[in-house]
Motif scaffolding. Structure first.
Motif, PDB file in Angstrom:
ATOM      1  N   ILE A   1     -19.198  37.746  33.727  1.00 48.83           N
ATOM      2  CA  ILE A   1     -18.682  38.858  32.913  1.00 48.83           C
ATOM      3  C   ILE A   1     -17.745  38.329  31.827  1.00 48.83           C
ATOM      4  N   ALA A   2     -17.814  38.948  30.623  1.00 45.99           N
ATOM      5  CA  ALA A   2     -16.992  38.481  29.504  1.00 45.99           C
ATOM      6  C   ALA A   2     -16.611  39.660  28.613  1.00 45.99           C
ATOM      7  N   LYS A   3     -15.638  39.407  27.770  1.00 47.25           N
ATOM      8  CA  LYS A   3     -15.180  40.434  26.835  1.00 47.25           C
ATOM      9  C   LYS A   3     -16.340  40.885  25.946  1.00 47.25           C
ATOM     10  N   GLY A   4     -16.446  42.209  25.749  1.00 46.59           N
ATOM     11  CA  GLY A   4     -17.517  42.762  24.920  1.00 46.59           C
ATOM     12  C   GLY A   4     -18.750  43.177  25.699  1.00 46.59           C
ATOM     13  N   ASP A   5     -18.838  42.791  26.979  1.00 46.92           N
ATOM     14  CA  ASP A   5     -19.991  43.177  27.792  1.00 46.92           C
ATOM     15  C   ASP A   5     -20.014  44.695  28.013  1.00 46.92           C
ATOM     16  N   THR A   6     -21.212  45.238  28.111  1.00 49.43           N
ATOM     17  CA  THR A   6     -21.372  46.655  28.455  1.00 49.43           C
ATOM     18  C   THR A   6     -21.461  46.776  29.973  1.00 49.43           C
ATOM     19  N   ILE A   7     -20.603  47.604  30.547  1.00 51.23           N
ATOM     20  CA  ILE A   7     -20.565  47.787  32.004  1.00 51.23           C
ATOM     21  C   ILE A   7     -21.347  49.051  32.355  1.00 51.23           C
ATOM     22  N   ILE A   8     -22.261  48.910  33.327  1.00 54.61           N
ATOM     23  CA  ILE A   8     -23.080  50.030  33.778  1.00 54.61           C
ATOM     24  C   ILE A   8     -22.971  50.164  35.293  1.00 54.61           C
ATOM     25  N   THR A   9     -23.373  51.315  35.818  1.00 58.37           N
ATOM     26  CA  THR A   9     -23.398  51.498  37.272  1.00 58.37           C
ATOM     27  C   THR A   9     -24.493  50.619  37.860  1.00 58.37           C
ATOM     28  N   SER A  10     -24.182  50.005  39.009  1.00 61.68           N
ATOM     29  CA  SER A  10     -25.139  49.094  39.634  1.00 61.68           C
ATOM     30  C   SER A  10     -26.127  49.824  40.547  1.00 61.68           C
ATOM     31  N   GLY A  11     -25.740  51.031  40.989  1.00 55.90           N
ATOM     32  CA  GLY A  11     -26.624  51.790  41.869  1.00 55.90           C
ATOM     33  C   GLY A  11     -26.588  51.329  43.314  1.00 55.90           C
ATOM     34  N   LEU A  12     -25.621  50.484  43.701  1.00 56.80           N
ATOM     35  CA  LEU A  12     -25.555  49.989  45.080  1.00 56.80           C
ATOM     36  C   LEU A  12     -25.046  51.048  46.051  1.00 56.80           C
ATOM     37  N   ALA A  13     -24.301  52.028  45.551  1.00 52.86           N
ATOM     38  CA  ALA A  13     -23.848  53.110  46.427  1.00 52.86           C
ATOM     39  C   ALA A  13     -24.820  54.279  46.307  1.00 52.86           C
ATOM     40  N   ASN A  14     -24.706  55.243  47.227  1.00 52.95           N
ATOM     41  CA  ASN A  14     -25.611  56.378  47.216  1.00 52.95           C
ATOM     42  C   ASN A  14     -25.215  57.466  46.224  1.00 52.95           C
ATOM     43  N   VAL A  15     -23.992  57.370  45.672  1.00 58.05           N
ATOM     44  CA  VAL A  15     -23.487  58.451  44.817  1.00 58.05           C
ATOM     45  C   VAL A  15     -23.850  58.230  43.355  1.00 58.05           C
ATOM     46  N   PHE A  16     -23.528  57.091  42.807  1.00 56.43           N
ATOM     47  CA  PHE A  16     -23.733  56.827  41.383  1.00 56.43           C
ATOM     48  C   PHE A  16     -25.064  56.104  41.166  1.00 56.43           C
ATOM     49  N   PRO A  17     -26.014  56.740  40.502  1.00 58.02           N
ATOM     50  CA  PRO A  17     -27.296  56.075  40.240  1.00 58.02           C
ATOM     51  C   PRO A  17     -27.122  54.904  39.287  1.00 58.02           C
ATOM     52  N   LYS A  18     -28.056  53.971  39.304  1.00 53.92           N
ATOM     53  CA  LYS A  18     -27.923  52.758  38.499  1.00 53.92           C
ATOM     54  C   LYS A  18     -28.256  53.008  37.032  1.00 53.92           C
ATOM     55  N   GLY A  19     -27.710  52.143  36.193  1.00 53.50           N
ATOM     56  CA  GLY A  19     -28.065  52.139  34.783  1.00 53.50           C
ATOM     57  C   GLY A  19     -27.283  53.068  33.884  1.00 53.50           C
ATOM     58  N   LEU A  20     -26.231  53.729  34.398  1.00 56.29           N
ATOM     59  CA  LEU A  20     -25.435  54.623  33.567  1.00 56.29           C
ATOM     60  C   LEU A  20     -24.279  53.851  32.937  1.00 56.29           C
ATOM     61  N   ILE A  21     -24.128  53.992  31.643  1.00 54.31           N
ATOM     62  CA  ILE A  21     -23.086  53.244  30.927  1.00 54.31           C
ATOM     63  C   ILE A  21     -21.704  53.764  31.308  1.00 54.31           C
ATOM     64  N   ILE A  22     -20.811  52.836  31.624  1.00 51.20           N
ATOM     65  CA  ILE A  22     -19.431  53.181  31.960  1.00 51.20           C
ATOM     66  C   ILE A  22     -18.493  52.880  30.793  1.00 51.20           C
ATOM     67  N   GLY A  23     -18.635  51.700  30.213  1.00 49.51           N
ATOM     68  CA  GLY A  23     -17.762  51.326  29.111  1.00 49.51           C
ATOM     69  C   GLY A  23     -17.980  49.888  28.672  1.00 49.51           C
ATOM     70  N   THR A  24     -17.000  49.357  27.962  1.00 50.21           N
ATOM     71  CA  THR A  24     -17.078  48.005  27.409  1.00 50.21           C
ATOM     72  C   THR A  24     -15.888  47.178  27.886  1.00 50.21           C
ATOM     73  N   VAL A  25     -16.146  45.920  28.206  1.00 50.64           N
ATOM     74  CA  VAL A  25     -15.083  45.030  28.682  1.00 50.64           C
ATOM     75  C   VAL A  25     -14.110  44.742  27.542  1.00 50.64           C
ATOM     76  N   ASP A  26     -12.844  45.051  27.814  1.00 47.57           N
ATOM     77  CA  ASP A  26     -11.799  44.808  26.823  1.00 47.57           C
ATOM     78  C   ASP A  26     -11.155  43.441  27.041  1.00 47.57           C
ATOM     79  N   SER A  27     -10.983  43.089  28.311  1.00 43.90           N
ATOM     80  CA  SER A  27     -10.410  41.775  28.638  1.00 43.90           C
ATOM     81  C   SER A  27     -10.715  41.444  30.098  1.00 43.90           C
ATOM     82  N   VAL A  28     -10.645  40.159  30.427  1.00 45.71           N
ATOM     83  CA  VAL A  28     -10.892  39.690  31.803  1.00 45.71           C
ATOM     84  C   VAL A  28      -9.706  38.834  32.215  1.00 45.71           C
ATOM     85  N   GLN A  29      -9.155  39.122  33.427  1.00 43.33           N
ATOM     86  CA  GLN A  29      -8.003  38.364  33.935  1.00 43.33           C
ATOM     87  C   GLN A  29      -8.328  37.817  35.326  1.00 43.33           C
ATOM     88  N   VAL A  30      -7.561  36.801  35.698  1.00 39.98           N
ATOM     89  CA  VAL A  30      -7.687  36.244  37.048  1.00 39.98           C
ATOM     90  C   VAL A  30      -7.079  37.222  38.034  1.00 39.98           C
TER      91      VAL A  30
END
Length: 288
Positions: free
Chosen positions: A223-252
């Protein structure tokens, strides 16, 4: 009797003037009584003629003024109709643009997943900073169920948490951690678009920063800054492939074993007017 006398006097006067005029026509010089009578009759005629001319002109001006008023009324009507038609045209044009965008959205999503998207209008939004519930105009009679996901053409909005016959309430993802009673809805499994090995959990929202926090990201996650984050669909509630947002920054993350990412939400929560309720085939969501 008076009218008859007046009539006789007028006839006599006319005959007198006619005879005098006839006699004058044969002579080149007039006597002083004849001059006096002619001047007097001319004065009387002028005295009657001027007011008559003024009155005739006044009526003519009033007639023209009435015509101008009518023309102004017609012009005002045309201007009002033009303004109304312009507003209507602009509204239709905006609706067409919105529908085109919605159609592109649904067609794009249909190409990715077999989801059905029900268009809903936002009828109200709570101003309570601790409860940002959104009200939409679809309910149980439209097939809406609790825990159905709600999105816009830009990205994920939240979950349906209450269903009435004609309306439903939506809990936005900015309040999931605070108001959700179901542990499965407090976190959103997510991944970076086009990065198969990427994984994390959307766990919280900063009301001061307006950013989402994605945690539990593996240390070697690409994962890196600028990536588009989407739902993974691993849970039963949120289906996969829905856009959530954009990575602003990544920290340890904690102990250097994981990473934490700050996500800018894709949906504009301050200007929600039209949303989509995602209907998954054979969903097991419970109704209220």
């Amino acid at each position: 009797m008076r009218n008859r006398r007046m009539f006789v006097l007028m006839i006599i006067f006319i005959i007198f003037v006619a005879v005098m005029g006839f006699s004058i026509g044969e002579r080149k010089k007039l006597t002083w009584p004849e001059n006096f009578i002619l001047d007097s009759s001319a004065f009387v005629q002028e005295w009657f003629y001027r007011p008559a001319g003024y009155i005739a002109g006044l009526f003519e001006d009033l007639s023209k003024l009435h015509d101008v008023y009518k023309e102004n009324e017609i012009l005002r009507g045309i201007a009002a109709n033009y303004a109304r038609d312009s507003i209507h045209f602009n509204q239709v044009e905006q609706e067409n643009e919105s529908l085109k965008e919605d159609l592109n959205f649904t067609e794009r999503q249909k190409g990715l997943n077999n989801y059905q998207y029900l268009i809903a209008q936002v009828v109200s939004a709570s101003n309570d900073p601790y409860d940002k519930t959104i009200r939409i105009d679809l309910g149980s009679r439209d097939g809406i169920k609790t825990n159905m996901v709600v999105v816009t053409t830009k990205g994920l909005v939240g979950l349906v948490n209450r269903v009435d016959p004609f309306y439903s309430s939506v809990m936005p993802i900015t309040d999931l951690d605070a108001n959700s009673l179901d542990a499965s809805t407090k976190q959103i499994p997510a991944t970076a678009l086009n990065k198969k090995d990427s994984f994390g959990m959307i766990e919280s929202y900063g009301k001061d920063t307006g950013k989402l926090t994605m945690s539990k990201i593996p240390e070697k996650d690409p994962i890196a800054k600028g990536d588009t984050i989407i739902t993974s669909g691993l849970a039963n509630v949120f289906p996969k492939g829905l856009i959530i947002g954009t990575v602003d920054s990544v920290q340890v993350g904690d102990f250097g074993l994981t990473q934490t990412a700050t996500i800018t939400p894709a949906a504009d929560f301050n200007h929600l007017t039209e949303v989509f309720v995602v209907k998954i085939p054979d969903t097991g969501a419970e109704t209220q």
